[in-house]
Design a protein around this motif. Structure first.
Motif, short mmCIF file in Angstrom:
data_model
loop_
_atom_site.label_atom_id
_atom_site.label_comp_id
_atom_site.label_asym_id
_atom_site.label_seq_id
_atom_site.Cartn_x
_atom_site.Cartn_y
_atom_site.Cartn_z
N LEU A 111 5.43 2.98 2.29
CA LEU A 111 5.08 3.31 1.08
C LEU A 111 3.38 4.60 1.72
O LEU A 111 3.67 5.60 1.00
CB LEU A 111 4.09 2.98 0.43
N LEU A 131 5.04 4.62 -8.40
CA LEU A 131 6.58 4.28 -7.82
C LEU A 131 7.48 4.21 -9.26
O LEU A 131 7.23 3.50 -10.39
CB LEU A 131 5.85 3.13 -7.81
N ASP A 134 9.03 1.15 -10.98
CA ASP A 134 8.24 -0.45 -11.46
C ASP A 134 8.10 1.06 -13.22
O ASP A 134 6.74 2.23 -13.63
CB ASP A 134 7.11 -0.22 -11.41
N TYR A 171 4.82 -9.26 -3.51
CA TYR A 171 4.16 -7.91 -3.81
C TYR A 171 2.68 -7.62 -3.44
O TYR A 171 2.33 -8.57 -2.02
CB TYR A 171 2.91 -8.24 -5.31
N GLY A 172 2.07 -6.28 -3.20
CA GLY A 172 0.58 -6.50 -2.79
C GLY A 172 -0.39 -7.19 -3.61
O GLY A 172 -0.22 -7.41 -5.11
N GLU A 195 -1.23 -7.76 1.22
CA GLU A 195 0.24 -6.64 1.11
C GLU A 195 1.03 -7.89 1.25
O GLU A 195 1.71 -8.28 2.61
CB GLU A 195 0.88 -5.88 2.10
N LYS A 196 2.15 -8.55 0.67
CA LYS A 196 2.84 -9.31 0.97
C LYS A 196 2.90 -10.62 1.24
O LYS A 196 2.91 -11.45 2.39
CB LYS A 196 4.26 -9.69 1.58
N ILE A 208 -0.51 -6.50 -7.67
CA ILE A 208 -0.52 -4.82 -7.45
C ILE A 208 1.09 -4.74 -8.18
O ILE A 208 2.18 -4.16 -7.43
CB ILE A 208 -0.65 -4.63 -6.18
N VAL A 209 1.00 -3.23 -9.08
CA VAL A 209 2.03 -3.27 -9.27
C VAL A 209 1.72 -1.40 -9.42
O VAL A 209 1.51 -0.45 -8.18
CB VAL A 209 2.30 -2.88 -11.43
N GLY A 210 2.97 -0.81 -9.60
CA GLY A 210 2.98 0.73 -9.04
C GLY A 210 2.94 1.50 -10.04
O GLY A 210 3.39 2.94 -9.52
N TYR A 212 -1.58 3.93 -9.11
CA TYR A 212 -2.94 4.12 -8.02
C TYR A 212 -3.22 5.30 -8.72
O TYR A 212 -2.63 6.24 -8.75
CB TYR A 212 -2.27 4.03 -5.87
N GLN A 234 1.36 0.48 5.56
CA GLN A 234 1.43 0.01 3.71
C GLN A 234 0.39 0.45 3.56
O GLN A 234 -0.82 1.07 4.07
CB GLN A 234 0.99 -1.55 3.62
N THR A 236 -1.96 -1.05 1.17
CA THR A 236 -2.11 -2.13 0.28
C THR A 236 -3.12 -2.07 1.78
O THR A 236 -4.58 -2.17 1.54
CB THR A 236 -1.42 -3.12 0.59
N ARG A 257 5.95 -4.49 -17.96
CA ARG A 257 6.64 -3.58 -16.94
C ARG A 257 7.35 -4.50 -16.47
O ARG A 257 8.45 -5.50 -16.54
CB ARG A 257 5.52 -4.16 -15.78
C1 G1P Z 1 4.97 -2.25 -3.20
C2 G1P Z 1 3.65 -2.58 -2.59
C3 G1P Z 1 2.98 -3.73 -3.35
C4 G1P Z 1 3.75 -3.91 -4.88
C5 G1P Z 1 4.42 -3.43 -5.42
C6 G1P Z 1 4.71 -3.21 -6.80
O1 G1P Z 1 5.85 -2.78 -2.47
O2 G1P Z 1 3.40 -2.18 -0.86
O3 G1P Z 1 1.87 -4.37 -2.78
O4 G1P Z 1 2.50 -4.69 -5.03
O5 G1P Z 1 5.25 -2.10 -4.51
O6 G1P Z 1 5.73 -2.61 -7.19
P1 G1P Z 1 7.63 -2.84 -2.06
O7 G1P Z 1 8.01 -2.96 -3.42
O8 G1P Z 1 8.04 -1.44 -1.96
O9 G1P Z 1 7.71 -4.23 -1.73
#
Ligand code: G1P
Length: 293
Positions: A111, A131, A134, A171-172, A195-196, A208-210, A212, A234, A236, A257
């Protein structure tokens, strides 16, 4: 005075493996919730937040997204000839909706890497990242809520929501402190981001939701960020780097969401949106009731 946020970056180069085989030959961003592709919900949210410059980071096999936001000469002509004016309006609105620029992410390197691809198109101004997976249904569009917080703080803002249990490790996650007396306790001053994280090692339940809002300093931060979880660059981690220079806030947005990138999340969103629709809502409600589950 903060600079106006008018550009929104949509990372859309992912392979969509969670939806195979549906995504073998079509982008996951084009999967419809009722009759509208997922990405269009995001674009409409951006517009409702006052952002009218859309930047889509695409990859191979994503040309359907470009076609979707373009004029469709043959289709429009056919609808016109058949006198289907309602549908013609719907189809035209999509292409008239936005100014859109595309940039290719040649390799899926994460990302943070996708956001870096938009650097030249964004330039030296604050921007949003959305994103499309979401999908957020709120009383006020999520991005609009966040822009308000950006205008008040002048800092980067990350959307967050509480996630309890082991799912937090998908998630982050932010480590933050509630800012008292502002935004009804929804604003968090961020001290750290992970992150994760492993369940049990997560710094809080604020995932964190998509969505920013980022200051352009993020590009320099991403340049210096080493590869992280999954061997990817990442976002994050980039924000963690940014935190050394600037303040960042989390914003626990108001709304629901739906994780439309997940099979069950997608199905749930379909049902929820269908129930709200004037054309199929009643039928859907009656059908669900008839199931006596
Ligand atoms: C991404 C971000 C993550 C966030 C998430 C939300 O992760 O890296 O920090 O919490 O989107 O949807 P992914 O879902 O692409 O693994």
């Amino acid at each position: 005075m903060t600079k106006k946020v008018s550009k929104v970056v949509f990372p859309a180069a992912g392979l969509g493996t969670r939806f195979l085989p549906a995504t073998k030959a079509q982008p996951k961003e084009m999967l419809p919730l009722v009759d509208k592709p997922i990405i269009q919900y995001g674009v409409e949210e951006a517009l409702a937040a006052g952002c009218d410059q859309i930047i889509i980071v695409t990859g191979r096999g994503k040309s359907a997204i470009e076609d979707h936001f373009d004029h469709s000469y043959e289709l429009e002509k056919l609808l016109e000839e058949k006198g289907k004016t309602d549908l013609l309006t719907v189809v035209r609105q999509i292409s008239d909706m936005i100014h859109v620029a595309y940039v290719r992410q040649k390799e899926a390197l994460g990302l943070g890497h996708a956001v870096l691809m938009a650097r030249e198109l964004v330039g030296n101004e604050p921007f949003a990242v959305l994103l499309a997976d979401d999908v957020i249904d709120g009383p006020v569009p999520c991005l609009k809520q966040m822009i308000k917080a950006y205008e008040e703080t002048g800092s980067s803002i990350i959307a967050t929501q509480a996630v309890d249990g082991p799912a937090i490790s998908q998630y982050g996650v932010i480590d933050g402190k509630t800012v008292r007396g502002k935004f009804g306790g929804r604003l968090f001053s961020v001290n750290n981001l992970v992150e994760k994280p492993k369940y049990g090692e997560h710094p809080s339940n604020q995932a964190i939701v998509g969505r920013y809002i980022l200051t352009p300093e993020i590009f320099k931060a991403l340049d210096r960020t080493p590869l992280g979880a999954g061997g990817e660059l990442q976002l994050t981690d980039g924000m963690k780097m940014l935190l050394k220079k600037e303040k960042i806030f989390g914003y626990n947005f108001e709304g629901v969401r739906h994780d439309a990138g997940d099979k069950f999340g997608f199905l749930r969103a379909t049902v929820e949106f269908a129930l709200k629709r004037p054309d199929v809502g009643k039928q859907m409600r009656e059908y669900l009731k008839s199931k006596n589950l």
